[in-house]
Scaffold this motif. Structure first.
Motif, PDB file in Angstrom:
ATOM      1  N   GLY A  78      13.539   2.118   3.594  1.00 20.85           N
ATOM      2  CA  GLY A  78      12.459   2.089   2.972  1.00 20.85           C
ATOM      3  C   GLY A  78      12.530   2.231   1.344  1.00 20.85           C
ATOM      4  O   GLY A  78      11.773   2.705   0.582  1.00 20.85           O
ATOM      5  N   ILE A 127      11.320  -1.860   4.617  1.00 18.51           N
ATOM      6  CA  ILE A 127      10.311  -2.670   3.882  1.00 18.51           C
ATOM      7  C   ILE A 127      10.242  -3.947   4.554  1.00 18.51           C
ATOM      8  O   ILE A 127      11.157  -4.578   4.893  1.00 18.51           O
ATOM      9  CB  ILE A 127      10.913  -2.804   2.562  1.00 18.51           C
ATOM     10  N   SER A 161       5.634  -1.408   3.952  1.00 19.01           N
ATOM     11  CA  SER A 161       6.719  -0.961   4.722  1.00 19.01           C
ATOM     12  C   SER A 161       5.899  -0.824   5.923  1.00 19.01           C
ATOM     13  O   SER A 161       4.959  -1.195   6.375  1.00 19.01           O
ATOM     14  CB  SER A 161       7.518   0.186   4.256  1.00 19.01           C
TER      15      SER A 161
END
Length: 1147
Positions: free
Chosen positions: A824, A860, A915
């Motif tokens: 992330g 992501i 994400s």
């Protein structure tokens, strides 16, 4: 039109997105107002069209007048095909296999029989066919159906051997039933088995032929309700075919024989042949062969009849493939098929069974293909198939979808792809030519790119809900063919034993036509598009050594770990001088323990490579083995034509390559990208093994001595240091300790490579540890997972090149590379590009890390940039120009990115980051988070893209729980949330992709692409865009019986089935036998049914007119005869008066 003030960032948002918000700093953006034009009414989700070959086909039917082909599948689907571009997909709700299809010829209707013993009537007179009636049998299982031409009575044979009759207009059962015990001889002590065939005598509609599985055939008299003849044979029957004169029929049997029977001689067959059996000389029976599953006997007016059959080959034949046999006169042709035959149909000139058939083609339905054979040309060539049925020619491993492409792109791809077409096809037109194209005007260039397991890439024209292959690229040509049995090369190919050239991910820039592909053998190939043919003497190769951290083993010597010092990259290239001590060539070497090292998985072709017009190889990049362990899979890939760079990443880190200079710019692990002061930096748990050579041109460097320098974590420092360390000897023991665990990880990757078709391989979907969740999609994948292994294997999941603000202090945008990780984190790399021209090819490109920008929950998936007005900022690109043009014509024209207006203290760009769990909008260069939306808590996002709709921008997401959502930009306001498709197959997760203008697609089966739209405008225009299956046509005239046949009664005998099967004569059927279910289609079906009734009335009116005309002619003839009789009577009366008074002798 709703306006959002950036100062009040979350006013008016729904409650579902109220959690976790961020506000800008006070005192900014007071006058900055972004107008959002997209509203919920702009969105609607629906399926548009399905392309590809019907998966697991089971049955087939053809309408000889409408020229429409129907194919049923084992999953209850029905695909209808007309002329090229006219296709339709229908689905039975039960999902049961379609065992048989029957057209109501030229009526615009289709009957389907399913394995769940239900019979359905489809209305084809509307663009989207619908079910009008359903009949569900309760006590008997359906095995065979037959609908005579121009009849409304459907014969249904069952497993018990009985035959029931259904009125297709009302879909009700007749009380007339043919029971098996009445059909067979009374002396027979055994059950004849299921009904495998029903057909009516071509010359006598009152006689039907019933074939039972045991080998018994019965000719049944419908009027007398008794069996006229019974024909018994020892071998089981698979199919029966009539001669058009109705005096003979042919049966195919399970021992590979064909028996021909005379209708009036039931004692024994007149002819028995074994087409593929060896004929013994002593007069014995020929050896048995494989069953003949189907036979068709078609006559011609001018010559010998055609006998077409499937199966029947000898058991000891060397041919392992399925074959279709065509016997014509004394010639026998055996046509090999690539896949097993499911069914075949012979196409004839006339729909009437009592006329010379005049066959002209055979449609062969295979398990994975559809072949049409031309019977009228020597050698029986096949027709060129106009349908996009070759999607699965090699298994699809990745898909990308590009809507609203440059208009000149499709003609360019078609021009180079047209040279790849095969030769030897039939010169005649495709015989399945029914239907009409849609009239929709909503069209724009659309291209689908598919990557395949054999290393090929196909470009498809998908404009206007059609699909046509444009161009095929074979990436495997770049590599040498693997030599089987080579023990020495086994370690380097262990991870790619199956499909070593399979495409894993694709990055394509339609504007510049640059193509970059990554394969499962840890290779990346960069292609340029050219319209000229060239021969490449030596394929340019760049080998990259990517080595991740060994974080799961305690360090034996903490003091031996030296943190990397700041460095400036010095890219090796053919044009730059080699470093001190470099030999001219790099060679693979074997380490002290005998393991393979610095060896790629594939060997690049050494001979000159002839490259046809189209995509031509620019550079091959290969990851090499590291200390006996294979390279990790490439999880993300991106190309920038304006910068001349390619970047790719995996669980070991990332590498940036300058494909213009053919040099490696950066090769770093993910943890090295974090700044020392970064709050998100992960502290290493163990020392890194000293990095060995990272990359070099294969013909200019040596793997032992090249010191590939890498960028430092801190962009402000400029000192350099070589990567080779003095403590390499100390770490040998440490390396040996971790090898066992490393091999275990390698084995997992090996399995992933070998099972490419079963795992997610899209660049935005591949993440470390994803395979562990294949069986449990409900498991949370947030970044709070504390698994040591997941923490240690942070992989790069997405890239985005942009003209943006990599640092807070930047006042103007500059080239930068944004990358997202599976944990992330969004990191930024600043790019320093030399001026264009010769300096770009000589001076190195600078790459420096700017640290972390933002952190989200989950990996992501996608990133995009908006300007200050909320419009998307596409990546800059270099417009395409012919790469093989003369040097004086070559000019590198980089499209300048228009710099947004900047004011002091005001953001001029917005970064959109999505994400697996969240979406955020960040202002640049302030890096302030303005909008945040938690997309899902219980599931996770599989695919997300920022797409351009006709009325504005939105963020489209597809979740693992089947929801498709769209969010407005930049406010992330929910606009659409539909529970569309529960994820039941990893194939969907791997291939789902969004595109501009509300389009999306996914691979719904291994052979089919399903396209959907979430645009209201497209849904409204869908009916106009779809083609029409039914076209009003006149049925051909019936064959002329001739004078003598009409005089002596030798022609076809008609039967009034209404009097025989109607409720008045036959009574009502048992209610418990079958249940009638009205169709669920609603008003559309009623309209279609009404149009069918109108057609029936029109035909009835024509028949009445014809009858009236004949009655008028009869009346005229009667009047003429009466006038003639009156005249004769008058003449007779005059004669009588003349001679009545005279004597006989006066005459």
């Amino acid at each position: 039109m709703k306006k959002f003030n950036i100062r009040k960032v979350l006013d008016g948002l729904t409650a579902s997105s109220s959690s976790g918000t961020a506000s800008p700093q006070p005192g900014t953006y007071q006058n900055d107002v972004i107008q959002e034009t997209l509203q919920s009414e702009h969105f609607q989700l629906c399926k548009t069209v399905r392309h590809g070959f019907p998966y697991q086909p089971s049955s087939m039917a053809f309408d000889p007048v409408q020229k429409i082909l129907a194919i049923g599948t084992q999953s209850g689907a029905v695909r209808l095909f007309g002329r090229a571009g006219v296709e339709c997909y229908c689905q039975h709700d039960s999902g049961a296999a379609v065992i048989q299809l029957q057209f109501l010829v030229n009526e615009g209707a289709l009957v389907s029989a399913l394995a769940d013993d239900s019979v359905h009537l489809w209305n084809l007179r509307q663009k989207q066919p619908a079910i009008l009636h359903t009949l569900k049998f309760n006590r008997e299982r359906i095995t065979f159906c037959h609908l005579p031409f121009q009849s409304k009575w459907l014969y249904i044979g069952t497993e018990k051997g009985n035959i029931h009759i259904v009125n297709v207009e009302s879909f009700t059962l007749s009380g007339y039933v043919i029971m098996w015990n009445k059909a067979i001889e009374l002396s027979s002590k055994s059950h004849p088995g299921p009904v495998v065939h029903i057909s009516d005598n071509p010359m006598d509609e009152g006689k039907i032929l019933i074939g039972f599985e045991c080998g018994t055939v019965v000719l049944w008299d419908l009027k007398c309700k008794k069996a006229d003849y019974r024909y018994n044979h020892d071998e089981a029957i698979h199919s029966v075919a009539w001669h058009h004169e109705g005096k003979q029929f042919t049966c195919s049997h399970s021992d590979g024989t064909l028996t021909t029977w005379n209708v009036r001689v039931p004692a024994k067959p007149t002819i028995t042949i074994t087409p593929h059996g060896k004929q013994p000389k002593d007069g014995k029976k020929p050896e048995p062969c494989k069953p003949i599953l189907k036979v068709e006997y078609k006559t011609t007016r001018a010559g010998d009849a055609f006998v077409v059959m499937s199966g029947g080959l000898s058991y000891d034949t060397g041919c392992r493939r399925s074959c279709l046999t065509v016997m014509h006169g004394k010639s026998t042709a055996v046509l090999e098929m690539d896949y097993p035959i499911v069914d075949f149909l012979t196409l004839c000139e006339t729909p009437y069974p009592n006329d010379f058939q005049e066959p002209y083609a055979v449609v062969v339905l295979l398990e994975k293909d559809l072949v049409v054979i031309d019977l009228e040309q020597i050698g029986y060539p096949i027709f060129e198939n106009p349908y996009p049925l070759s999607i699965h020619e090699s298994p699809v491993t990745c898909v990308e979808y590009f809507a609203d492409c440059p208009p000149e792109l499709i003609p360019a791809l078609y021009s180079v792809g047209s040279r790849q077409k095969r030769q030897g096809y039939s010169k005649k037109e495709w015989p399945i030519s029914g239907g009409n194209w849609g009239q929709g005007t909503l069209s724009y260039p659309e291209i689908i790119v598919t990557g395949h397991a054999d290393g090929s890439i196909k470009f498809w024209d998908a404009s206007a809900i059609m699909l046509q292959v444009l161009y095929k690229l074979k990436t495997a040509k770049v590599f040498e063919k693997a030599l089987k049995g080579g023990k020495e090369e086994k370690p380097s190919t262990e991870i790619v034993d199956e499909d070593p050239f399979a495409i894993q991910t694709v990055s394509w820039c339609p504007e510049s036509r640059m193509l970059c592909v990554a394969g499962v053998s840890a290779h990346v190939i960069i292609y340029r598009f050219s319209k000229q043919e060239i021969t490449t003497e030596v394929v340019q190769l760049l080998e990259v050594r990517m080595q991740g951290e060994l974080n799961d083993v305690d360090s034996p010597d903490p003091a031996g770990d030296h943190p990397p010092t700041p460095s400036t990259p010095v890219p090796p290239s053919s044009s730059s001088p080699t470093q001190e001590g470099e030999p001219p060539e790099a060679q693979p070497f074997t380490s002290d323990d005998g393991s393979r090292d610095n060896v790629p998985c594939l060997k690049v072709r050494s001979a000159p490579l002839k490259q046809s017009p189209g995509y031509q190889v620019e550079l091959v990049i290969q990851l090499v083995w590291v200390s006996g362990e294979p390279p990790q899979q490439i999880t993300s890939l991106a190309v920038s034509s304006s910068d001349g760079l390619v970047v790719f990443g995996n669980s070991s880190g990332l590498a940036v390559v300058d494909y213009l200079q053919k040099s490696l710019l950066l090769n770093m692990s993910t943890s090295e990208l974090y700044s020392p002061s970064d709050p998100y930096q992960r502290q290493p748990r163990s020392p890194r093994k000293t990095r060995q050579p990272s990359g070099a041109l294969s013909d200019h460097s040596d793997g032992n001595n090249v010191s590939e320098e890498k960028s430092n974590k801190s962009p402000t420092s400029g000192s350099t240091t070589p990567t080779n360390s003095d403590d390499e000897h100390k770490q040998k023991r440490f390396i040996e300790m971790v090898k066992s665990k490393s091999r275990r990880f390698s084995k997992t990757v090996s399995n992933d490579f070998a099972k490419m078709s079963k795992k997610i391989s899209s660049p935005t979907e591949q993440k470390t540890g994803l395979d562990a969740k294949d069986s449990s999609f409900s498991r949370s994948r947030s970044s709070s997972v504390t698994s040591i292994e997941r923490e240690s294997r942070e992989a790069i999941s997405s890239f985005h090149f942009s003209e943006s603000f990599p640092r807070k202090t930047d006042s103007s945008p500059s080239p930068s590379l944004w990358l997202g990780t599976t944990q992330g984190t969004v990191l930024v790399l600043s790019l320093s590009l030399p001026p264009t021209g010769d300096q770009r090819l000589q001076q190195p490109v600078g790459v420096s890390s700017c640290g972390t920008l933002i952190r989200l929950k989950g990996g992501i998936l996608t990133m995009a940039f908006l300007d200050s007005l909320g419009a998307v900022l596409p990546p800059s690109y270099e417009p395409w120009s012919e790469p093989n043009a003369p040097d004086e014509e070559k000019t590198r024209r980089r499209r300048p990115a228009s710099p947004p207006p900047t004011q002091e203290g005001q953001d001029s760009q917005y970064a959109v980051v999505c994400s697996e769990k969240q979406a955020k909008v960040v202002g640049l260069p302030s890096q302030s988070c303005f909008f945040k939306h938690n997309i899902t808590e219980s599931s996770f996002v599989l695919r997300a893209d920022v797409v351009q709709m006709a009325a504005g921008l939105c963020l489209a997401c597809f979740c693992a729980n089947g929801h498709i959502m769209t969010l407005s930009l930049p406010s992330l306001r929910p606009l659409l949330d539909v529970n569309y498709l529960p994820l039941t197959d990893m194939r969907i997760a791997r291939t789902f992709c969004f595109s501009n203008l509300g389009q999306a697609l996914y691979l719904t089966s291994p052979t089919e692409i399903q396209r959907i739209t979430y645009s209201q405008e497209t849904c409204d225009n869908l009916q106009e865009m779809m083609g029409e299956l039914f076209t009003p046509l006149e049925t051909p005239e019936a064959p002329n019986r001739g004078f003598f046949k009409g005089l002596f009664g030798g022609g076809a005998q008609s039967l009034d089935r209404e009097d025989l099967f109607g409720e008045t004569a036959a009574g009502k059927a048992s209610r418990s036998l079958a249940q009638h279910i009205p169709g669920p289609q609603g008003m559309e079906g009623m309209k279609g049914a009404a149009s069918g009734v109108v057609g029936d009335l029109a035909r009835a009116r024509i028949a009445l007119d014809e009858r009236g005309q004949k009655l008028g002619e009869l009346e005229d003839r009667t009047a003429a005869m009466m006038a003639s009789a009156d005249s004769f009577s008058k003449h007779a009366h005059d004669m009588m008066l003349k001679y009545k008074d005279k004597k006989w002798y006066q005459l």
